[in-house]
Design a protein around this motif. Sequence first.
Motif, mmCIF file in Angstrom:
data_model
loop_
_atom_site.group_PDB
_atom_site.id
_atom_site.type_symbol
_atom_site.label_atom_id
_atom_site.label_comp_id
_atom_site.label_asym_id
_atom_site.label_seq_id
_atom_site.Cartn_x
_atom_site.Cartn_y
_atom_site.Cartn_z
ATOM 1 N N GLN A 221 29.006 68.651 62.192
ATOM 2 C CA GLN A 221 30.037 69.171 61.298
ATOM 3 C C GLN A 221 30.882 68.023 60.754
ATOM 4 N N ARG A 222 31.309 68.178 59.513
ATOM 5 C CA ARG A 222 32.092 67.130 58.866
ATOM 6 C C ARG A 222 33.497 67.063 59.471
ATOM 7 N N PRO B 272 46.062 61.927 58.656
ATOM 8 C CA PRO B 272 46.844 60.747 58.260
ATOM 9 C C PRO B 272 48.123 60.570 59.068
ATOM 10 N N ILE B 273 48.531 61.598 59.811
ATOM 11 C CA ILE B 273 49.789 61.517 60.560
ATOM 12 C C ILE B 273 49.560 60.985 61.972
ATOM 13 N N LEU C 259 40.602 62.708 64.769
ATOM 14 C CA LEU C 259 39.478 63.249 64.014
ATOM 15 C C LEU C 259 39.394 64.756 64.261
ATOM 16 N N VAL C 260 39.444 65.527 63.173
ATOM 17 C CA VAL C 260 39.471 66.983 63.270
ATOM 18 C C VAL C 260 38.339 67.552 62.426
ATOM 19 N N ILE C 261 37.684 68.617 62.931
ATOM 20 C CA ILE C 261 36.655 69.295 62.143
ATOM 21 C C ILE C 261 37.269 69.794 60.840
ATOM 22 N N ALA C 262 36.546 69.624 59.742
ATOM 23 C CA ALA C 262 37.097 69.905 58.416
ATOM 24 C C ALA C 262 37.605 71.337 58.289
ATOM 25 N N HIS D 141 45.299 72.326 62.020
ATOM 26 C CA HIS D 141 45.829 71.202 62.796
ATOM 27 C C HIS D 141 47.142 70.709 62.196
ATOM 28 N N LYS D 142 47.186 70.554 60.876
ATOM 29 C CA LYS D 142 48.398 70.055 60.225
ATOM 30 C C LYS D 142 49.555 71.045 60.349
#
Length: 216
Positions: free
Chosen positions: A94-95, A100-101, A105-108, A114-115
């Motif tokens: 999975q991509r 940026p914070i 690395l988070v699944i798209a 997450h944000k």
Amino acid sequence: MKHLKKSEYKLENFVHVLIEIYYRSKLNQHFREKHRIEYLTCKFCDKFCPTRNSLTNHIWIMHEEGEYRCPFENCDFMSKFRKNLLNHKKLRHQRHRKCPICGELVIASRFQRHKSSLHKIRNYICSWPDCGKAFADNSALKNHVRIHLNFKRFKCKWPECGYASEQRFTVITHIRVCHFKLPRTKKKQLELNIVQDEQTQNPYDYLETCREDICI
């Protein structure tokens, strides 16, 4: 049961077919109602599924053996079960996006969640003495202040009960377990094959909601 030929198109033949269909439907209904647990239980792992389709899908993914290879190039992964292949594709192919914070690395597909959950701006601060907790919106702050005030919006209307809670689901569960003597959930009720009278045992008939609310 078989298809009739044109020469057999007689009234008595149609009556016979209708009677057979009727008794077959009654038999299927009896089997679903009286033997629901056996009908919807996996024969390999004894897992109970809510519907026949979910049971078929469960067996197809978890227990059907074969040679399942990863379709991605330069990947030699192979498994006997589809479940392992699905987990492999989810974890390895999975991509991912880099936050940026925090740099994680988070699944798209989970990047926005997450944000919003970890990096949301929290401008609503509790003014209760020695608290100071911050929240992202006013509704979350209200829910928090109700805990300080011991304000419970949902109450049980059963005679001489007086149980109350901030969560409606908690009061519904209380009514089912304490007053109707039923399991906590409908899923457990189906597993135990317990019949509930919806007209006399409706928990929402004994639920009282307080319309007044706190002001912040």
